[in-house]
Scaffold this motif. Structure first.
Motif, short mmCIF file in Angstrom:
data_model
loop_
_atom_site.label_atom_id
_atom_site.label_comp_id
_atom_site.label_asym_id
_atom_site.label_seq_id
_atom_site.Cartn_x
_atom_site.Cartn_y
_atom_site.Cartn_z
N GLY A 244 1.03 -1.22 -0.19
CA GLY A 244 0.12 0.09 -0.01
C GLY A 244 0.93 1.07 -0.11
N TYR A 245 2.09 1.15 -0.36
CA TYR A 245 2.96 2.36 -0.07
C TYR A 245 2.98 3.22 -1.30
CZ TYR A 245 5.58 -0.19 3.39
OH TYR A 245 5.93 -0.92 4.51
N ALA A 246 2.58 2.77 -2.38
CA ALA A 246 2.39 3.59 -3.66
C ALA A 246 0.91 4.44 -3.30
CB ALA A 246 2.13 2.82 -4.75
N CYS A 265 -2.36 14.96 -12.12
CA CYS A 265 -2.50 14.09 -13.19
C CYS A 265 -0.88 13.03 -13.19
CB CYS A 265 -2.41 14.92 -14.53
SG CYS A 265 -3.61 15.85 -14.88
N GLY A 266 -1.12 12.07 -14.10
CA GLY A 266 -0.06 11.29 -14.06
C GLY A 266 -0.30 10.54 -15.36
N THR A 267 0.89 10.19 -16.01
CA THR A 267 0.63 9.52 -17.52
C THR A 267 1.09 8.01 -17.02
OG1 THR A 267 2.96 10.12 -18.17
CG2 THR A 267 1.17 11.55 -18.85
N VAL A 268 0.32 6.93 -17.68
CA VAL A 268 0.30 5.58 -17.59
C VAL A 268 0.49 4.84 -19.18
CG1 VAL A 268 -0.38 3.37 -16.48
CG2 VAL A 268 -0.65 5.68 -15.18
N HIS A 269 1.49 4.02 -19.16
CA HIS A 269 1.40 3.28 -20.21
C HIS A 269 0.54 2.31 -20.40
CE1 HIS A 269 2.86 0.69 -23.65
NE2 HIS A 269 3.64 1.62 -23.96
N PRO A 270 -0.43 2.15 -21.41
CA PRO A 270 -1.55 1.34 -21.46
C PRO A 270 -1.48 -0.14 -21.08
CG PRO A 270 -1.37 2.77 -23.55
CD PRO A 270 -0.09 2.78 -22.64
N THR A 271 -0.17 -0.41 -21.15
CA THR A 271 0.31 -2.02 -20.82
C THR A 271 0.47 -2.13 -19.34
OG1 THR A 271 2.58 -1.82 -21.06
CG2 THR A 271 1.18 -2.36 -22.85
N ASN A 272 0.38 -1.06 -18.68
CA ASN A 272 0.76 -1.12 -16.98
C ASN A 272 -0.51 -1.13 -16.39
OD1 ASN A 272 1.64 -0.75 -14.50
ND2 ASN A 272 3.04 0.95 -15.20
N VAL A 273 -0.96 -2.48 -16.44
CA VAL A 273 -2.35 -2.75 -15.69
C VAL A 273 -2.47 -2.46 -14.36
CG1 VAL A 273 -4.06 -4.46 -15.65
CG2 VAL A 273 -2.71 -4.42 -17.69
N ALA A 274 -1.32 -2.79 -13.52
CA ALA A 274 -1.21 -2.23 -12.27
C ALA A 274 -1.48 -1.08 -11.98
CB ALA A 274 -0.09 -3.02 -11.59
N GLU A 277 -5.00 0.22 -12.48
CA GLU A 277 -5.99 -0.24 -11.42
C GLU A 277 -5.83 0.59 -10.27
OE1 GLU A 277 -5.21 -4.40 -11.19
OE2 GLU A 277 -6.56 -4.98 -13.00
N LEU A 278 -4.71 0.76 -9.99
CA LEU A 278 -4.41 1.70 -8.64
C LEU A 278 -4.75 2.97 -8.83
CD1 LEU A 278 -2.98 2.06 -5.98
CD2 LEU A 278 -0.96 2.63 -7.03
N PHE A 279 -4.60 3.60 -9.77
CA PHE A 279 -5.09 5.23 -10.05
C PHE A 279 -6.53 4.81 -10.22
CE2 PHE A 279 -0.70 6.27 -11.79
CZ PHE A 279 -0.80 7.20 -10.87
N SER A 280 -7.38 3.99 -10.79
CA SER A 280 -8.76 3.93 -10.90
C SER A 280 -9.37 3.64 -9.57
CB SER A 280 -9.15 2.78 -11.74
OG SER A 280 -8.65 3.15 -13.38
N LYS A 281 -8.76 3.05 -8.88
CA LYS A 281 -9.14 2.87 -7.15
C LYS A 281 -8.99 3.97 -6.57
CE LYS A 281 -7.97 -0.07 -3.47
NZ LYS A 281 -6.92 -0.93 -2.96
#
Length: 311
Positions: A244-246, A265-274, A277-281
């Protein structure tokens, strides 16, 4: 050697340098667009702060004539780092951006083999194909990296609701310090020759945050700020993942930016699923895509060619 981008010898160049008052007026234009282009809004505010605190060589902002007033068109160069370039316009066609790059003499460094690299930062999806095509067809440069990323954004009203008082007993969260830069550089996949200098300058403008072990004050998770005044280089050491540190550093950064008046804001590569999911959460939404276009110039060593500029 002084960069040619600072040369003012050609007064008839299509690109005109904006002074501080101009940049403040440009900031007012993007203040009205901050919900649509939040990272451009924070970038320009970062530029103003840099100039006001004496970082005179940090950035130079240009526009083709007075089109910055008409449609927000600007090109910003940060020569200390390669240089890095941030550009944008409120005109989706990007015509004035293209004209500026094609007709200006200020970007001859794009063909300078002594340059390590050039990186176009966070190019909006409107302009990405055009800039990429221009780079390869007009400037005849080999693009080493050109990837679109999701722009994940959290409105400041939501970020202000984060409770950042709760923290696991074994760690604490604090602003990143200069002595942490070497650790971040060591573990960051996009680390580059100018990474530590970038981090030093960026943290003068906006804080980054780290999770530290109470037992030995070791940095184990972090998020830095970037030239855009937004989140960058989110990372946790392998042996401390899934604790949970991130989430902790993202919440601290988001609330910090919100208290300054910015969406996060932050940019995330489309393949970085983890990460997606974290940002969406945490309540972030993807608002569109932007791209990083990196050029490692000819004449550099294979070791240089194997690494990409930090972003």
């Amino acid at each position: 050697m002084k960069s040619i981008i600072h040369s003012n010898t050609m007064s008839n160049d299509i690109l005109k340098q904006l002074n501080l008052d101009d940049i403040k007026e440009l900031a007012n234009i993007y203040e009205k667009q901050k919900q649509t282009f939040p990272y451009i809004h924070s970038f320009i505010q970062n530029c103003i702060k840099a100039l006001e605190i004496g970082m005179k060589e940090y950035v130079t902002i240009y526009s083709p004539g007075d089109f910055w007033r008409k449609d927000g068109t600007f090109i910003a160069s940060m020569p200390n780092y390669g240089p890095d370039i941030v550009l944008h316009s409120l005109d989706p066609s990007g015509k004035n951006l293209q004209d500026a790059l094609l007709k200006s003499s200020k970007f001859k460094f794009l063909k300078d083999p002594s340059r390590y690299y050039t990186c176009f930062y966070a190019v909006h999806e409107w302009f990405f194909p055009k800039i990429l095509q221009m780079t390869s067809e007009h400037f005849k440069l080999n693009v080493s990296y050109a990837e679109e990323m999701f722009v994940m954004c959290l409105e400041k009203e939501k970020a202000l609701q984060f409770d950042i008082t709760q923290c696991p007993d074994e760690v604490y969260v604090a602003a990143i310090q200069p002595e942490d830069f070497q650790v971040i550089k060591q573990h960051w996949p996009y680390s580059w020759k100018s990474t530590e200098r970038k981090l030093e300058d960026w943290t003068k403008l906006k804080n980054g945050f780290g999770v530290y072990l109470k037992s030995n004050n070791k940095l184990v998770s972090w998020v830095t700020s970037s030239c855009l005044g937004q989140m960058c280089a989110l990372q946790t050491l392998d042996e401390h993942k899934k604790k949970g540190y991130a989430q902790l550093v993202i919440k601290h950064m988001a609330k910090y930016l919100a208290e300054l008046g910015f969406d996060c804001c932050g940019t995330v590569h489309p393949t970085n699923v983890a990460s997606l999911e974290l940002f969406s959460k945490l309540g972030f939404n993807s608002i569109y895509k932007c791209a990083y276009i990196c050029i490692v110039h000819k004449g550099q060593s294979p070791e240089v060619d194997d690494k990409l500029p930090s972003h």
